[in-house]
Design a protein around this motif. Structure first.
Motif, short mmCIF file in Angstrom:
data_model
loop_
_atom_site.label_atom_id
_atom_site.label_comp_id
_atom_site.label_asym_id
_atom_site.label_seq_id
_atom_site.Cartn_x
_atom_site.Cartn_y
_atom_site.Cartn_z
N SER A 1 -2.16 -21.19 72.24
CA SER A 1 -2.93 -22.34 71.65
C SER A 1 -2.73 -23.39 72.38
O SER A 1 -1.69 -23.68 73.12
N GLU A 2 -3.81 -24.49 72.53
CA GLU A 2 -3.68 -25.26 73.44
C GLU A 2 -4.25 -26.65 72.76
O GLU A 2 -4.95 -26.57 71.75
N GLY B 1 2.33 -24.48 72.10
CA GLY B 1 3.68 -23.78 71.36
C GLY B 1 3.39 -23.10 69.88
O GLY B 1 4.45 -22.72 69.45
N GLN B 2 2.33 -23.63 69.60
CA GLN B 2 2.15 -23.07 67.91
C GLN B 2 1.71 -21.67 67.67
O GLN B 2 2.27 -21.11 66.68
N TYR B 3 0.81 -21.19 68.53
CA TYR B 3 0.26 -19.97 68.08
C TYR B 3 -0.21 -19.08 69.40
O TYR B 3 -0.20 -19.70 70.59
N SER C 1 1.64 -16.41 64.83
CA SER C 1 2.48 -17.56 64.68
C SER C 1 3.69 -17.72 65.43
O SER C 1 4.61 -16.59 65.26
N LEU C 2 4.00 -18.65 66.14
CA LEU C 2 4.91 -18.95 67.02
C LEU C 2 6.20 -19.51 66.25
O LEU C 2 7.29 -19.97 66.50
N MET D 1 3.00 -17.92 80.60
CA MET D 1 4.42 -18.50 80.71
C MET D 1 4.51 -19.83 80.29
O MET D 1 3.65 -20.59 80.63
N ILE D 2 5.34 -20.02 79.27
CA ILE D 2 5.30 -21.59 78.43
C ILE D 2 6.72 -22.09 78.68
O ILE D 2 7.69 -21.23 78.50
N LYS D 3 6.75 -23.23 78.70
CA LYS D 3 8.08 -23.94 78.74
C LYS D 3 8.91 -23.60 77.31
O LYS D 3 8.23 -23.67 76.32
N ALA D 4 10.13 -23.12 77.58
CA ALA D 4 10.71 -22.65 76.03
C ALA D 4 10.99 -23.74 75.19
O ALA D 4 10.96 -23.58 74.08
N ASP D 5 11.33 -25.26 75.80
CA ASP D 5 11.51 -25.93 74.67
C ASP D 5 10.15 -26.57 74.00
O ASP D 5 10.13 -27.31 72.99
N LYS D 6 8.92 -25.83 74.15
CA LYS D 6 7.72 -26.19 73.38
C LYS D 6 7.67 -25.45 72.20
O LYS D 6 6.94 -25.65 71.36
#
Ligand code: RUQ
Ligand code: CUA
Length: 654
Positions: A138-139, A146-148, A163-164, A517-522
């Protein structure tokens, strides 16, 4: 004695002795056999490692307890699940069950997840596998939030929402408008819509039409699934679709920033070949490769939204559909030629350009959004396709072409003006400059690279830093495991003066397609369900949740209800007596609130297994149809008395 018990002893031994394994056969491969000391030089020599190997190892090695910088969310392909991988360590952290039952997570073995899987049925048929291709995070304002994460099933057109918050699947939607899909899932920059595009044309809404009626009765389509972020759900009633000609729409991408409000779809088989190689026709693949150009579909979804609101739609299979003629009349849909049987359409981070991989053409073609808009404003068309869609002149719509090599497919970006294109036939990653469209470097990968991904690569502000080649073939990379080989994810460091291969990760699930690939802290995931009694699907207290001290067995009209709790190290009740033929409703709450205090639950021989993470509540319904004595027990090694966390399920004969 179990070998595990020796482990502490082994660890206490000096490293040099512990590493010598007399049973290791001599081999040409790197080996720890014969390591006498432990200096870096000695280890390198013994294992046959070069300085470059050690350099790569140091860039990926992540000591115990240290966490990764990024998460990869990879499609699990035919496995129908999502794979979560840490970067740079390339450690696999989790499989998230989506389209396929998954025993560890109890996915498909309890009421809630069974019901969820049922919502993904098509034509009333239960489906236990999926062909996942393209996960989409999701953006918010074009950045991963980092939500979905949304995923698709190409074979049985469906979209699922994960759901993340707890890495679980919460929804599945399946429209019978289309019979296959591929350009899916892609989100608009604020996740207003999740795009799902048909691939192999068929009569819209299902039903029969002979292939001889392909041109008139078969159609493509794109579904715009409306996402309600507050509810965290797709709202089918607010979703809509647009009809396309019967070309094979392939990949898709949503515009962003400069091109926000538009969506782009490429296509193959504008020849409308249907195969029929035993009926005197060319096979599909050669029939579909005749034209030098296919059509990039350029679609104004913002305006389409208005057309839908104005009611200019027809309803097919419960979905509001903008007819192709309406899309043309309302100025929603334009084509631009694209060479040749292309694959991959990726919008640049600034949203100004669209990059299409030529596949059977050696170029990545860079379309200018501004030029296309001007051509549309000037109504400057190069004729129309057989269905009346206006075609923008190719040369006037592009900024240029980058000469990439044989088989360019997908493109990703970094934040430094570079693009990375996977080159399938050459098995290479091509790094090229967006500015002058010149290739900077080409790096061999192993082998047959399909997708490529870069850190935050689909956002308005990509990081680059790490690029992963998602290779379809591994041939000689790993120890032999029979004819079915793993795929190979290769981690590449692109921060230096030239690209450096860091790590090979075999993926033992077929076949992953795309990843992000997303930043882990998000990602802010929970570690316990609070308070105890949460239904993981609704993230609400389950109506059957059980509190400690309120455990009981009740007989009602619909069967025996067992209200059970789990806590280290017992289930209450631990004896359940029912009569043959009774319907049993188990309601089990793990009342623990300690991190990682997960229990599992099974009743032997009944195909029941659930996972009870701390605070989670699960319902299980089944018929006790065979008299007998069935042990029930906890399946997670939760405590020293885990083996004793058991009881009996007794079915008395009638
Ligand atoms: S595809 S190897 Cu399903 Cu995305 Cu291109
Ligand atoms: Cu609970 Cu083992």
């Amino acid at each position: 004695m179990h070998p595990k018990r020796w482990l502490p002893l082994l660890l206490a031994m000096p490293l040099a002795t512990a590493c010598v394994d007399a049973a290791t056969p001599p081999s040409a491969q790197a080996s720890t056999a014969g390591v006498q000391g432990q200096s870096l030089q000695e280890l390198m020599q013994a294992r046959g490692l070069t300085e470059a190997d050690v350099n790569a190892a140091l860039k990926t090695y992540t000591p115990s307890g240290k966490k990764d910088e990024y998460f990869i969310f990879a499609s699990g392909g035919h496995g129908g699940n999502l794979i979560v991988i840490g970067v740079p360590s390339m450690r696999i952290l989790k499989y998230v069950a989506v389209f396929t039952p998954e025993p560890w997570q109890g996915y498909g073995y309890g009421d809630q997840t069974n019901d969820l899987l049922k919502t993904g049925s098509r034509d009333g048929r239960a489906l236990t596998w999926g062909d996942m291709h393209h996960p989409a995070l999701s953006e918010t304002a074009g950045d991963y939030d980092g939500q979905y994460i949304f995923v698709n099933d190409k074979a049985n057109p469906r979209v699922a929402v994960v759901s993340l918050e707890d890495f679980t699947t919460v929804q599945m939607v399946a429209s019978e408008l289309i019979e296959s899909e591929h350009g899916s899932t892609f989100v608009t920059p604020n996740t207003d819509y999740v795009i799902e595009t048909a691939q192999y044309p068929a009569p819209l809404g299902g039903g029969y039409a002979d292939l001889s009626e392909y041109d008139t009765k078969y159609r493509g389509a794109a579904i715009f699934w409306k996402f309600d972020r507050k509810k965290g759900r797709i709202v089918p009633e607010d979703s809509w679709a647009v009809e396309f000609p019967p070309y094979m729409q392939d990949l898709a991408d949503a515009g962003k920033l400069a091109s926000d409000g538009w969506a782009f779809f490429n296509s193959i088989n504008t020849e409308r070949a249907t195969g029929g190689n035993l009926e005197g026709k060319p096979p599909l693949e050669s029939g579909a490769s005749q034209n030098d150009m296919d059509y990039l579909h350029v679609f104004d979804w913002k305006k389409a939204e208005e057309v839908v609101k104005a009611g200019k739609t027809k309803t097919i299979a419960g979905m509001r559909v903008i007819a192709l003629q309406t899309a043309i009349d309302e100025g929603l849909l334009y084509f631009v030629p694209e060479p040749k049987s292309p694959h991959g359409i990726d919008v640049t981070p600034d949203g100004k350009e669209m990059v299409v991989g030529g596949k059977l053409d050696t170029h990545a073609t860079v379309y200018s959004f501004e030029k296309m808009q001007q051509l549309i404003a000037d109504q400057k068309f190069d004729g129309r396709d057989p269905y009346g869609v206006p075609i923008l002149p190719f040369r006037d719509a592009i900024r240029g072409q980058a000469e990439i090599g044989l088989g360019p497919l997908h493109t990703q970006f970094d934040g430094r003006g570079n693009a990375y294109t996977s080159v399938f036939i050459e098995s290479k990653v091509a790094k090229w400059s967006l500015k002058d469209l010149k290739v900077i470097e080409k790096m061999p990968v192993h082998y047959n690279i399909g997708h490529i991904l870069a850190a935050e690569g689909d956002t308005v502000s990509p990081d680059g830093n790490y690029v992963v080649a998602m290779n379809k073939w591994a041939i000689d990379r790993f120890a032999d495991v029979g004819p079915l080989l793993p795929q190979n994810f290769q981690l590449i460091d692109d921060r230096g003066p030239s690209m450096q291969l860091l790590y090979d990760l075999p993926i033992p699930l077929g076949e992953p397609h795309y990843s992000q690939m997303i930043k882990a802290d998000k990602i802010k995931s929970i570690d316990v369900y609070k308070p105890a009694g949460i239904n993981a699907l609704t993230h609400q207290i389950d109506p059957f949740a059980v509190k400690g001290g309120e455990e009981r067995i009740e007989r009602k009209a619909d069967g025996v209800h067992v209200y059970m709790t789990a806590v280290r190290s017992h289930f209450t009740p631990d004896t359940v007596r029912v009569k043959e033929g009774e319907t049993v409703h188990l309601h089990i709450t793990n009342i623990e609130q300690a991190k990682d205090a997960t229990h599992g639950f099974t009743v032997g021989s009944h195909n029941i297994h659930v996972s009870l993470e701390p605070g989670k509540h699960v319902n299980v319904t089944f018929v006790a149809d065979k008299p007998g004595v069935y042990p029930m027990y906890c399946t997670e090694f939760c405590s020293a008395l885990h083996l004793e966390m058991a009881g009996y399920f007794l079915v008395e004969p009638k």
